[in-house]
Scaffold this motif. Structure first.
Motif, PDB file in Angstrom:
ATOM      1  N   TYR A 551       0.876  -1.212  -0.048  1.00  0.00           N
ATOM      2  CA  TYR A 551      -0.120   0.008   0.024  1.00  0.00           C
ATOM      3  C   TYR A 551       0.788   1.320  -0.092  1.00  0.00           C
ATOM      4  O   TYR A 551       1.787   1.279   0.431  1.00  0.00           O
ATOM      5  CB  TYR A 551      -0.764   0.030   1.258  1.00  0.00           C
ATOM      6  N   LEU A 552       0.229   2.261  -0.595  1.00  0.00           N
ATOM      7  CA  LEU A 552       0.781   3.589  -0.305  1.00  0.00           C
ATOM      8  C   LEU A 552       0.413   4.072   0.973  1.00  0.00           C
ATOM      9  O   LEU A 552      -0.589   3.897   1.509  1.00  0.00           O
ATOM     10  CB  LEU A 552       0.448   4.702  -1.422  1.00  0.00           C
ATOM     11  N   TYR A 553       1.420   4.920   1.647  1.00  0.00           N
ATOM     12  CA  TYR A 553       0.868   5.380   3.107  1.00  0.00           C
ATOM     13  C   TYR A 553       1.686   6.605   3.089  1.00  0.00           C
ATOM     14  O   TYR A 553       2.698   7.133   2.607  1.00  0.00           O
ATOM     15  CB  TYR A 553       1.322   4.354   3.979  1.00  0.00           C
ATOM     16  N   VAL A 554       1.130   7.583   4.217  1.00  0.00           N
ATOM     17  CA  VAL A 554       1.628   8.701   4.643  1.00  0.00           C
ATOM     18  C   VAL A 554       1.661   8.614   6.192  1.00  0.00           C
ATOM     19  O   VAL A 554       0.553   8.227   6.760  1.00  0.00           O
ATOM     20  CB  VAL A 554       1.454   9.959   3.872  1.00  0.00           C
ATOM     21  N   ASN A 555       2.788   9.330   7.125  1.00  0.00           N
ATOM     22  CA  ASN A 555       2.527   9.230   8.252  1.00  0.00           C
ATOM     23  C   ASN A 555       3.357  10.450   8.771  1.00  0.00           C
ATOM     24  O   ASN A 555       4.335  10.678   8.463  1.00  0.00           O
ATOM     25  CB  ASN A 555       3.251   8.013   8.955  1.00  0.00           C
ATOM     26  N   GLU A 556       2.504  11.043   9.665  1.00  0.00           N
ATOM     27  CA  GLU A 556       3.110  12.481  10.287  1.00  0.00           C
ATOM     28  C   GLU A 556       3.321  12.047  11.834  1.00  0.00           C
ATOM     29  O   GLU A 556       2.544  11.619  12.429  1.00  0.00           O
ATOM     30  CB  GLU A 556       2.205  13.718  10.353  1.00  0.00           C
ATOM     31  N   SER A 567      -3.393   4.012   1.780  1.00  0.00           N
ATOM     32  CA  SER A 567      -4.218   3.954   0.568  1.00  0.00           C
ATOM     33  C   SER A 567      -5.462   2.860   0.688  1.00  0.00           C
ATOM     34  O   SER A 567      -5.234   1.812   1.112  1.00  0.00           O
ATOM     35  CB  SER A 567      -3.327   3.534  -0.738  1.00  0.00           C
ATOM     36  N   LYS A 568      -6.618   3.242   0.021  1.00  0.00           N
ATOM     37  CA  LYS A 568      -7.709   2.310   0.136  1.00  0.00           C
ATOM     38  C   LYS A 568      -7.393   1.044  -0.681  1.00  0.00           C
ATOM     39  O   LYS A 568      -8.199  -0.158  -0.149  1.00  0.00           O
ATOM     40  CB  LYS A 568      -9.134   3.061  -0.469  1.00  0.00           C
ATOM     41  N   GLU A 569      -7.039   1.182  -1.667  1.00  0.00           N
ATOM     42  CA  GLU A 569      -6.668   0.005  -2.356  1.00  0.00           C
ATOM     43  C   GLU A 569      -4.908  -0.374  -2.746  1.00  0.00           C
ATOM     44  O   GLU A 569      -4.304   0.645  -2.435  1.00  0.00           O
ATOM     45  CB  GLU A 569      -7.146   0.213  -3.956  1.00  0.00           C
ATOM     46  N   PRO A 570      -4.641  -1.537  -2.568  1.00  0.00           N
ATOM     47  CA  PRO A 570      -3.439  -1.934  -2.806  1.00  0.00           C
ATOM     48  C   PRO A 570      -2.751  -1.409  -4.033  1.00  0.00           C
ATOM     49  O   PRO A 570      -3.360  -1.130  -5.094  1.00  0.00           O
ATOM     50  CB  PRO A 570      -3.090  -3.580  -2.763  1.00  0.00           C
ATOM     51  N   LEU A 571      -1.449  -1.245  -4.229  1.00  0.00           N
ATOM     52  CA  LEU A 571      -0.819  -1.166  -5.409  1.00  0.00           C
ATOM     53  C   LEU A 571      -0.769  -2.076  -6.349  1.00  0.00           C
ATOM     54  O   LEU A 571      -1.063  -3.282  -6.136  1.00  0.00           O
ATOM     55  CB  LEU A 571       0.789  -0.830  -5.057  1.00  0.00           C
ATOM     56  N   GLU A 572      -0.813  -1.842  -7.559  1.00  0.00           N
ATOM     57  CA  GLU A 572      -0.795  -2.706  -8.822  1.00  0.00           C
ATOM     58  C   GLU A 572       0.277  -3.792  -8.584  1.00  0.00           C
ATOM     59  O   GLU A 572       1.423  -3.345  -8.263  1.00  0.00           O
ATOM     60  CB  GLU A 572      -0.798  -1.988 -10.179  1.00  0.00           C
ATOM     61  N   GLY A 573      -0.159  -4.870  -8.718  1.00  0.00           N
ATOM     62  CA  GLY A 573       0.993  -5.996  -8.874  1.00  0.00           C
ATOM     63  C   GLY A 573       2.273  -6.178  -9.591  1.00  0.00           C
ATOM     64  O   GLY A 573       3.037  -6.483  -9.391  1.00  0.00           O
ATOM     65  N   THR A 574       1.981  -5.352 -10.740  1.00  0.00           N
ATOM     66  CA  THR A 574       2.969  -5.509 -12.000  1.00  0.00           C
ATOM     67  C   THR A 574       3.823  -4.393 -11.666  1.00  0.00           C
ATOM     68  O   THR A 574       5.054  -4.325 -12.192  1.00  0.00           O
ATOM     69  CB  THR A 574       2.413  -5.285 -13.140  1.00  0.00           C
ATOM     70  N   ALA A 575       3.785  -3.131 -10.669  1.00  0.00           N
ATOM     71  CA  ALA A 575       4.449  -2.166 -10.869  1.00  0.00           C
ATOM     72  C   ALA A 575       5.863  -2.530 -10.100  1.00  0.00           C
ATOM     73  O   ALA A 575       5.963  -3.064  -9.092  1.00  0.00           O
ATOM     74  CB  ALA A 575       4.006  -0.961  -9.696  1.00  0.00           C
ATOM     75  N   GLU A 576       7.040  -2.045 -10.767  1.00  0.00           N
ATOM     76  CA  GLU A 576       8.280  -2.353 -10.486  1.00  0.00           C
ATOM     77  C   GLU A 576       9.047  -1.144  -9.749  1.00  0.00           C
ATOM     78  O   GLU A 576      10.053  -1.267  -9.253  1.00  0.00           O
ATOM     79  CB  GLU A 576       9.178  -2.944 -11.621  1.00  0.00           C
TER      80      GLU A 576
END
Length: 652
Positions: A551-556, A567-576
């Motif tokens: 997942y994408l995330y941000v934390n302060e 992020s509500k949805e996980p990242l695309e599986g093919t992203a390198e």
């Protein structure tokens, strides 16, 4: 009233002010100047109750608006009859001359020829007037600060026609950056005082401690750097002094030698008879060093406590025309910061205060440049003098997000033999370059794209990490901008966190981006980019894994609080790979990304107020540094190596 000004109706304006004189406003004054209506402007200045010490919300005065008019007579009236300064900066350090110059260039870029009544001709006439008045072209000027971002506590030395400057680095490694210049304005980091991780002694130290207020000097063919080594508040020892030396300004320098004398802000003074001394606070205390400059051979004694009598520190000693001149920083590092001077005919004699003290202080509480102090003098090869000093710029008058920066102003000597800085006017926004005839390309600019300078510790020169990293944990490519970072076992919120690769934030408006190869990440691990101040305040933006999905995330992270967004949805599986973006407008950060560096950028989150990335952002520990941006990787108990490339910091 504004309507009367816009319709060029002086009679109506007079009637309004005769009947209700209190109605006059700065907005009316600014409007008259901006529209270039000289008769109305004169009436407001000479017959109304208006003050010329008025500013708008951007700290622009009437001359800033007069500059926009393109009317030479309006501009001359404000400068010559009203005494307004064309070199005074607004909240972004933009001067009236800057406005004239930028508007002139805008017209020149748009048109090949102008009509005779074109505004462009007005800007040309004003700029010609300014060049004649000051006997310098616009290109002959520089703008303060000269070292923007986290460059506090400057000390400077000249050897021949080369100038070298050092700044505090606190717990960041490599320690104590050494910068070089030939024109006093353009600087490039060429080395560091401590590049061996085994010599840094930073591992246990909290943010804001470490190496404070270094001094650089030159003695019999060697460069000497001394600084305070500030430990955690664990008795019995809080402060020690270190000395390193090298026959080359860039180093390598010797292993630090510790001198156990309590105090801060040491400097080394070499007298004409060859004897050597160290000065440090409180006030200006002095003790003798041996020939090597590494051993204390006398007890410390007080030369002079200071003129202002509050927080006297940063002592520097100079000898000129039979006098010992003692420079001190006083008033604390906040709005009351200042530089004072005293002198004596004898080194250990009674020091008399300068009647012009403070020789540097910001008196305008609403100006952009504040907290000016901690200065050091340097004489040029042609006998002129300048002072480098620290300063700070606070957003909304509250948040000095860029940290303490370095500025420079000219020094003149009075007939009675006292140094004064910038004619006692405080810090300048725009000033004539020390060497206007010199090619202004710095070494870094001249070599842009031709070389990559790497420190002996393995980092690019302009980068640093909180506390040292072990060999092989951070690897930088020697021929292109690539980073390989081993994930830290401890999170960014711990003093045990390592391998956060950072660079100084040097602008209030900028874009920062990095490409990252998406690692084989395990649950709980994370990697990406960050905005960083210390282990107590930062934000991170990147990729993490939860329940087997990325997942994408941000934390302060602010003190003991974490504000996380997944992020509500996980990242695309093919992203390198992924490119992470941080677009900054003052305290606002827009975070976005692009997968596989293809297609459109996608917005992920907006951080509306990163106030916590500055000294004033949290009341915890020692906070003396500034905001930084960079790359991180957190691996936890499992090993992870992350590759980054093409990091870009672009001022807007």
């Amino acid at each position: 009233m504004i309507d009367a000004i816009r319709h060029d109706d002086l009679d109506r304006l007079k009637e309004i002010l005769i009947n209700e004189p209190s109605k006059v406003s700065k907005e009316a004054l600014f409007e008259a100047a901006k529209l270039g209506n000289l008769d109305i402007l004169k009436y407001l200045v000479e017959y109304s109750r208006i003050s010329l010490n008025e500013y708008d919300d951007e700290h622009r005065n009437v001359l800033h608006f007069g500059a926009e008019s393109g009317d030479l007579e309006v501009f001359k009236y404000l400068v010559e009859r009203c005494g307004m300064d064309p070199l005074e900066g607004d909240s972004d350090l933009v001067t009236p001359w800057d406005i004239v110059h930028d508007l002139r260039q805008s017209y020149e870029n748009m048109y090949e020829e102008y009509p005779e009544d074109s505004l462009a001709l007005g800007y040309i006439n004003i700029e010609n007037y300014l060049e004649n008045k000051f006997s310098h072209k616009y290109e002959d000027y520089y703008h303060n600060p000269i070292r923007r971002g986290f460059y506090p506590d400057p000390s400077i030395v000249r050897v021949g026609s080369d100038y070298y400057m050092v700044n505090s680095s606190f717990i960041f490694f490599p320690c104590i950056p050494i910068s070089h210049s030939r024109d006093l304005i353009h600087w490039e980091i060429i080395g560091h005082a401590i590049t061996n991780p085994d010599w840094a002694h930073l591992d246990e130290l909290e943010g804001g401690r470490g190496y404070w207020a270094p001094d650089i000097s030159y003695y019999e063919g060697r460069f000497y750097i001394t600084a305070t080594y500030r430990l955690n508040d664990v008795p019995p020892t809080y402060r020690r002094q270190i000395v390193v030396s090298s026959d080359k300004p860039e180093g390598p320098y010797t292993e630090p030698v510790f001198i156990d004398e309590d105090g801060i802000d040491p400097s080394i003074f070499n007298d004409d008879d060859g004897r050597r001394y160290m000065l440090l606070n409180r006030g200006a205390r002095i003790f003798e060093l041996d020939k090597s400059g590494t051993k204390k051979i006398s007890d410390a004694q007080l030369l002079y406590y200071g003129d202002h009598k509050r927080a006297p520190e940063g002592p520097h000693l100079y000898k000129k025309d039979g006098y010992y001149y003692l420079l001190e920083a006083e008033g604390g590092t906040g709005p009351g910061h200042r530089v004072t001077v005293s002198r004596s005919k004898e080194l250990f004699g009674v020091y008399e205060r300068c009647p012009y003290n403070p020789i540097m202080r910001q008196k305008d509480e609403t100006a952009a440049i504040q907290r000016c102090g901690h200065g050091d003098l340097v004489e040029t090869q042609d006998g002129r003098w300048f002072m480098v000093y620290l300063c700070g710029r606070a957003l909304d008058g509250r948040y000095s997000i860029l940290g303490r920066e370095t500025a420079i102003d000219p020094v003149t000597w009075t007939p009675d033999g006292w140094p004064i800085v910038n004619d006692l006017k405080g810090p300048s926004a725009m000033q004539v370059k020390p060497f206007p005839e010199m090619d202004t390309d710095s070494d870094a600019e001249a070599d842009n794209g031709k070389r990559v300078r790497i420190s002996p510790c393995g980092l690019y020169m302009e980068y640093m990490t909180p506390r040292p990293f072990e060999d092989g944990e951070v690897v930088c490519s020697s021929d292109e901008r690539k980073f390989q970072i081993k994930g830290s076992r401890a999170p960014l919120s711990s003093v045990d966190s390592r391998n956060i690769v950072l660079r100084r934030q040097s602008s209030l408006v900028f874009s920062y981006s990095v490409s990252m190869d998406i690692p084989d990440i395990k649950d709980g691990q994370s990697a990406g980019i960050c905005g960083y101040y210390d282990e107590n305040t930062f934000f991170e933006f990147g990729i993490t894994r939860k329940e087997g999905r990325r997942y994408l995330y941000v934390n302060e992270h602010i003190g003991d609080e974490d504000r996380a967004l997944l992020s509500k949805e996980p990242l695309e599986g093919t992203a390198e790979s992924i490119r992470l973006y941080m677009d900054t407008d003052h305290l606002r950060r827009e975070l976005s990304y692009c997968l596989n560096e293809e297609g459109d950028r996608r917005h992920f989150a907006t951080l509306d107020n990163v106030f916590y990335l500055c000294d004033e952002g949290l009341d915890r520990g020692k906070r003396f540094t500034g905001a930084m941006v960079g790359m991180y990787a957190f691996s936890g108990a499992n090993e992870m190596i992350v590759s980054f490339r093409d990091d870009m910091f672009k001022e807007m």
